[in-house]
Design a protein around this motif. Sequence first.
Motif: not given
Length: 759
Positions: A565-590
């Motif tokens: 469930g973590g969501t993050n943006i723009n980390q870098s290591f040894s130069g320019v990197r972008t780490i972008m997270h998206r979280s999917l949260i489904p529910f069985d609502t039937s």
Amino acid sequence: MSSSRHIRETARWSIVPLRSSGVFAVGALLLVGLSGSGGIAHAQKSLPCDPTGEWLEQWQIKEGEAAGEGRLESFSRRRPALEPLATTLGASPAGPETGGPVALAGTAPGTEALGEQRVLVSLVNFTNDPSTPLLRADVDDAVFNLSNPDSVASYVLEASYGKAWLSGSVNDWVSASYADASCLISGESSTQRLIDELDPTIDFSTVDRWIVVIPQNPNCGFAGVSSLGKWTFDSDEGVVNLSRIVINGTLTPSLLTHELGHSLVGLQHSADLECGAVPNGTSCSELKKLDRYDVMGSGTGHFTPSSKYALGWLDGEIVDVTGAGGVFLLEPYETGGTGTKALRIPVPWPNDRYRETRNYYVSYRRPLGLDAAYPELATDGAMLHEDSIFFSDYYDNVTGVSRLIDAKPQATSVSVPQDADSADVLLEIGQTFVDSVHGITIGTLSVSGGMLEVSVTIDQYCGNGVVDTAIGEICDGTDLGSATCASIGFTSGTLGCATSCKRFDTASCGPAQCGPNDSYDAASQLCHASILSTGPVHMSVYRNAPDFTSARASSFATLLTESRGGTNINQSFSGVRTIMHRSLIPFDTSPLPDGVTLVSASLDLTHDVFWDPVVNTHPDLGDQLVLVQTSDPDPFVRDRTDYGAFTPFDSPVEGAPRFDLGDSYVAGGAISFPLNAAGLSWIDDTGTTRLGLRWGYDVDDIEVSVDAVTASIAIVPRDAPSLGPRLNVTYLPLPEPGIGMSLVLGVGVLVGLARRQRP
């Protein structure tokens, strides 16, 4: 040499050719610290050596590849008062409750740690320190040499009763083409970079466990760090799954074995349960990594029963005590054979918001083999442990802490230090251990034929006809407490109890005012559903890309994250990197009643216990969480293509007001998204409701400066037990048969109510 030993030694030398020159690779045994947020947050162990020569463990959380530190919460717990130790077998607790054991909670062991474990050991240095402090032969001896009784291979072969063994080799020193003075190697994304670096010479598809040994780096702050189970990486051979251990300069077999425990199935540390002068009580402290008998604690001995069960090394050799108990014979824990090595007794209680104890364990430890270092085990007696695990839907690859119970405790002091007190823990013949709250008595009777005779008496259990709330029952047989059909949302009928004693049987109840398991509020005359997400534990996917635009527009994830469930943006290591997270949260609502009219709904989550977001360095609106709808075709199975299930990238419909991390964040608090009309329309009463989270930076296309940790948060993804994510829905009750809908609703009530879309 026995034939089985010969087979193991032959397997140890089976070398798998690599793609170039004279370099060879095999599998790899790896261990890593807690990953709190998909390769962005890593809990690492610092293992400085104290003056006595023992390894002391401390935890820190490192954000991304930077040097920011946090803390891993240290747990103590309070529980109801338990009866202290009785000194004779015939003693009985004062006023015990009646009952017996509940159905065992927990999952069956997997097969990940069974059979051949293909290990690759890579000796790696960097341009900032090209030294080669360890000899390849010495590393090979510590890891693979079965003639060395202290080697990792010897430990695994004995402790698993021959069910697991190592094969592999040690590669000679190789120099990476970049500097790593700040210990980037400890992170998941930097492990990916090292894989990219070594890919031309190593076939990572042949590796299960990868041990990376580096020269001593004072900036690492740990002696060893390991993944909890396997991580997923990209390689020239495609997607590979392996666990990774980093050893910082100083290598010992016990350190490697400890880290291996983390990496195999996510074993946690083995602790000493300190309750003062009694074995259990109203307030007990969990002394981290101080079980002197376990290599996952402060010792060098066998893994504890709960750990071995998680590894699959105790299967038929562990017996679950059910019903009212009985008398059992235990073989010495260190010996082979298929006899009973341990008892497991269900005893549930919550330790805190995130963990619970589920079982007691009883074993017969002797000073044999790996346990020969403990002469006090020559005294006949039972060793007692309890587990303390994360609620199973919270961390699926973490086993939880094993806790040693001192059956003969002394109040520790200067004259009686903790280690000396822990050297006298056995429940000796003629003694009993009593837990009066849960109605459990364990007694050590005698030694017969080299086996320990143990009695277990259980008074509280499902099926005894009494509601035992201490073990989580809400009913038992005809005992329903004060519950009736009417009290749980039905108009009439006769209520029953399910065979689990954990839920009611409503088959004979009359028409429902609300859906199954939903509640009815007589004051508001509304129904309430609290739906737990049944999606995968790893609800986030992320993209690690060289630039912001590429990360945002990608249709697939870099790898399947462990972010929970973590969501993050723009980390870098040894130069320019972008780490972008998206979280999917489904529910069985039937299970919601078809066509029901919604009044309101909210998505409710809680911040991760191990993680707080870092400082937000940008004053724009991008540090907000945005609730959107996803198009995930298979929401209950995580896949690399799920990263592209968030479309459109620009200006998606938002299902709730944004959550402002900068203004709304409270450490350990709740995150709530009250659904607007669009969000309510996404709730599907006949199938799945697909909700997702993105950062405002992602939604609004706001690129932030590199080398800056701008915003990061981790969310409890599953029930723990009431933290979420949950979809809380309020709706109008169902009309009684024969009554028109207009009479039930009333004209005024209809104003502002939203109906969800039908498929």
